[in-house]
Scaffold this active site. Sequence first.
Site, PDB file in Angstrom:
ATOM      1  N   TRP B 355     -76.310  48.921  42.200  1.00  0.00           N
ATOM      2  CA  TRP B 355     -75.204  49.734  41.672  1.00  0.00           C
ATOM      3  C   TRP B 355     -75.703  50.837  40.758  1.00  0.00           C
ATOM      4  CZ3 TRP B 355     -70.923  49.770  44.153  1.00  0.00           C
ATOM      5  CH2 TRP B 355     -70.502  48.634  44.831  1.00  0.00           C
ATOM      6  N   ASN B 357     -78.423  52.555  41.270  1.00  0.00           N
ATOM      7  CA  ASN B 357     -79.305  53.500  41.932  1.00  0.00           C
ATOM      8  C   ASN B 357     -78.786  54.141  43.205  1.00  0.00           C
ATOM      9  OD1 ASN B 357     -82.059  53.491  40.463  1.00  0.00           O
ATOM     10  ND2 ASN B 357     -81.366  51.382  40.443  1.00  0.00           N
ATOM     11  N   ASN B 359     -75.732  55.655  43.724  1.00  0.00           N
ATOM     12  CA  ASN B 359     -74.873  56.821  43.526  1.00  0.00           C
ATOM     13  C   ASN B 359     -75.176  57.382  42.148  1.00  0.00           C
ATOM     14  OD1 ASN B 359     -72.824  58.629  43.124  1.00  0.00           O
ATOM     15  ND2 ASN B 359     -71.240  57.319  44.010  1.00  0.00           N
ATOM     16  N   ILE B 360     -76.197  58.214  42.081  1.00  0.00           N
ATOM     17  CA  ILE B 360     -76.687  58.677  40.788  1.00  0.00           C
ATOM     18  C   ILE B 360     -75.710  59.619  40.085  1.00  0.00           C
ATOM     19  CG2 ILE B 360     -78.548  59.976  39.676  1.00  0.00           C
ATOM     20  CD1 ILE B 360     -79.245  57.123  40.332  1.00  0.00           C
ATOM     21  N   PRO B 361     -75.039  60.556  40.769  1.00  0.00           N
ATOM     22  CA  PRO B 361     -74.101  61.412  40.019  1.00  0.00           C
ATOM     23  C   PRO B 361     -73.075  60.592  39.246  1.00  0.00           C
ATOM     24  CG  PRO B 361     -74.461  62.338  42.193  1.00  0.00           C
ATOM     25  CD  PRO B 361     -75.170  61.017  42.170  1.00  0.00           C
ATOM     26  N   VAL B 362     -72.444  59.617  39.913  1.00  0.00           N
ATOM     27  CA  VAL B 362     -71.438  58.812  39.225  1.00  0.00           C
ATOM     28  C   VAL B 362     -72.087  57.941  38.151  1.00  0.00           C
ATOM     29  CG1 VAL B 362     -69.768  56.957  39.533  1.00  0.00           C
ATOM     30  CG2 VAL B 362     -69.812  58.845  41.136  1.00  0.00           C
ATOM     31  N   HIS B 363     -73.250  57.403  38.466  1.00  0.00           N
ATOM     32  CA  HIS B 363     -73.939  56.562  37.490  1.00  0.00           C
ATOM     33  C   HIS B 363     -74.230  57.353  36.211  1.00  0.00           C
ATOM     34  CE1 HIS B 363     -76.467  53.435  35.922  1.00  0.00           C
ATOM     35  NE2 HIS B 363     -77.489  54.257  35.825  1.00  0.00           N
ATOM     36  N   TYR B 371     -69.928  55.062  28.906  1.00  0.00           N
ATOM     37  CA  TYR B 371     -70.609  53.914  28.308  1.00  0.00           C
ATOM     38  C   TYR B 371     -71.151  54.239  26.919  1.00  0.00           C
ATOM     39  CZ  TYR B 371     -74.016  50.136  27.896  1.00  0.00           C
ATOM     40  OH  TYR B 371     -74.748  49.066  27.464  1.00  0.00           O
ATOM     41  N   HIS B 396     -62.018  52.779  42.983  1.00  0.00           N
ATOM     42  CA  HIS B 396     -62.148  52.293  44.356  1.00  0.00           C
ATOM     43  C   HIS B 396     -60.778  52.016  44.958  1.00  0.00           C
ATOM     44  CE1 HIS B 396     -66.511  51.615  43.880  1.00  0.00           C
ATOM     45  NE2 HIS B 396     -66.516  51.596  45.179  1.00  0.00           N
TER      46      HIS B 396
END
Lengths: 472, 472
Positions: B355, B357, B359-363, B371, B396
């Site tokens: 999770w 790695n 989807n880096i833009p959202v992460h 956070y 989602h």
Amino acid sequence: MIHTGRGREAFTLSQTSLNPVSQGSFNFLFKLPKYISLQESLLSSASGFKNYRGILNWCVVMLVLSNARLFLENLLRYGILVDPIQVVSLFLKDPYSWPAACLVIVSNVFILVALYTERKLAMGTFSEKLGLLIHIINLTVILCFPMLTVLMVPSVTPVGGAFALGSYTILFLKLYSYKDVNRWCRERLQVKARGLSRSLSCPSPPSADGAVHVSYPGNLAFKNLYYFVSAPTLCYELNFPRSQSVRMGFLLRRLFEMVGENLFLFRSHILVVFSVVPQWMVPIIQSSMKPLQDMDYSRMIERLLRLAVPNHFLWLIFFYWFFHSSMNFVAELLRFGDREFYRDWWNSESVTYFWQNWNIPVHKWCIRHFYKPLLRKGASKLLSQSAVFFASAFFHEYLVSVPLRMFRLWAFMGMMAQLPLAWFVGRFLRGNYGNAAVWLSLIIGQPIAVLMYVHDYYVINHLEEAADPGAL
Amino acid sequence: MIHTGRGREAFTLSQTSLNPVSQGSFNFLFKLPKYISLQESLLSSASGFKNYRGILNWCVVMLVLSNARLFLENLLRYGILVDPIQVVSLFLKDPYSWPAACLVIVSNVFILVALYTERKLAMGTFSEKLGLLIHIINLTVILCFPMLTVLMVPSVTPVGGAFALGSYTILFLKLYSYKDVNRWCRERLQVKARGLSRSLSCPSPPSADGAVHVSYPGNLAFKNLYYFVSAPTLCYELNFPRSQSVRMGFLLRRLFEMVGENLFLFRSHILVVFSVVPQWMVPIIQSSMKPLQDMDYSRMIERLLRLAVPNHFLWLIFFYWFFHSSMNFVAELLRFGDREFYRDWWNSESVTYFWQNWNIPVHKWCIRHFYKPLLRKGASKLLSQSAVFFASAFFHEYLVSVPLRMFRLWAFMGMMAQLPLAWFVGRFLRGNYGNAAVWLSLIIGQPIAVLMYVHDYYVINHLEEAADPGAL
């Protein structure tokens, strides 16, 4: 779509104080933060990233899952298909005659002849010339005797014959290496004796694992030779590197893999014989009997592609079963230390690299006992390479034609076709494109040769049935 | 099976003289030669070897080949299937009403509101509180307006609705980041003004590519904001790293991939709607209408596995299409330098790593704007992580339920099921086993959720047909 905060990268933000008004806490806004920088995506070839171990696991998971599904579907539709009697019938036609197994047992005679000859040579009872003659006769018989047996004894099945011939070919290569290395040892002793400068015994290399290391005449023992014959290598050494101990977990994992893959290979064989050939091959064979201009090329290509993918999977499973599971299992059992049975041929960017790296035992044997001796005898590089290539093509043909009892030269031509292919790929394709070309030649090239053999085998053995449309 | 002599490794033999009787030429026999040593096979996890780039090429070759075969087969059997009108009908019910496209055009209003508010804030015309209020209203409307439109306008198709909602969600995240970064800039200017120790203008970072770098109030321009809105990132920066030039070859390769993958995705969508659902889903739906004890579990598992593999391939193609081809295409066009759109999630040995790695833009957005701010406000780590997770589950559900016009919480529950899964995998599985478990959860977990939605969607929209056995 995300992400607890346990990010593995140190974000610049985390270095700032938690008090938003303190001086300096917004520095990260004005210099480019560490996590935003000029960089390529990992999948771009420019990134240089190559760790795709996970993709390998993905392949295994997909393979297991697809087979679980097929297995479940077969089970629901037909019940249990793999019949032990069918499996046995691959190897035996007549349950009271075990020709292939007998052949393998008989092979011990040739091992003993080689050992006896070497002992006499070491004692000086046989001259070098006599010893060489006996070895040549012995090695020739090793190649011819099983071939004649398979061709003459009708109860040898193709699978049994291939198994026996394979064993004898391996034995041929091993005993050839045994003969060479022992001769080299004697030559070295003579050199020393002439020089008179050193002690007569061969020096022992330092012992890494505390095992006793033998030197020249001491290696001519049953135990030493049978260890070499059982070990997963073709190149004889007086002292092989040994692993410390047998790792039971490793051994059991390889055993588990071997059993699973064996079941898979047997099931596939039965599927091919009872389903693929009648459903797919017979129409192709029938259409190929029509004159050439009537043939439906797009349909033939479609059939070829339909066979290419399962054939390729079978080859991959066979590779893993033989070169990883089985060889590692035997090596672990014998505490044989050198496990380099293959290199990273999956990354081959040229055809040459593939042939040099997929089958390391044979590659090493060819370099040490065929290519380099030819060079030392004064042959040119090109000639030596061609000789290696022809020998390899010969053995391919030998292992396929004799068990099928038909001489078609498809395997030989398949090997020879590698030469222009290697030239073409090396000349025009680089990097990932070269790699894709190598894969494509594996996926498409093999089934063409296989189709040729299946076609001819079927025409010879089932012509009546194929000609009768009612049999479809 | 081998090997010209161009071996890439220096065999010890090659260092010996070509004269076999010269002193010292047999040294290689008595010390362990370089090419025989204690070593593991590359595929053993103990070897530490991880270069499987070739396996990735293999996957691509296999995918292209299998699809070429299917395409040829379909062509031979049915002629050309992909009808441009069918493709258009995915997005449009009524050719004179373009609700999804209109929604996307309308979204410009919200971009302009955000820019106007930020300008007023920079000039000091709006107080911070008023600005925040306007931003909150703007962002809320961005989420609610398309949702209400999709739910109220009957001519929005599920695909068109998902497209519009996806665009609005991305815009929401981008404008949220825009608001935050500009506020941080103002706070920094205030700190400086209070400190009076430095110049009032924000320092410009050193310019790597010679482009003009802007500092705080100067960034509040149309061009700057629209560049950010079009760029493949969710985190606003005053100055993004830029690549030197547009590489035409790279651009064309990505464009070629995008077109091919789009065709593939459309074809698959049509296959699913016209073949998989009637042939596979209807019997499952019918059997699921029987009481629970009548259900045939082994058949249901077989159906699930049969759907899992194509579903997984679609997801992989979608991933490559969106995160590699499309994002790199847009980035190349805009000379956007940071191409880290994903990391090596295929090697994930834990669910958490996946999770973090894939989807880096959202992460990155979640870490920077959700956070870390929560942490700075004094929330505990666990609370912040849970908040991120709930927000993700909410989006989602939002992106799936609204276009399908049914609220079932399957996507939400799918996300929540990751928590116990992550605990289980992290607790019991390591290395390649952990990686296989992550793959398995992707391959099996997704189709369960997808099946739930397809099942419910079908029951709602085609109940009469499903209940009528003549329709099969």
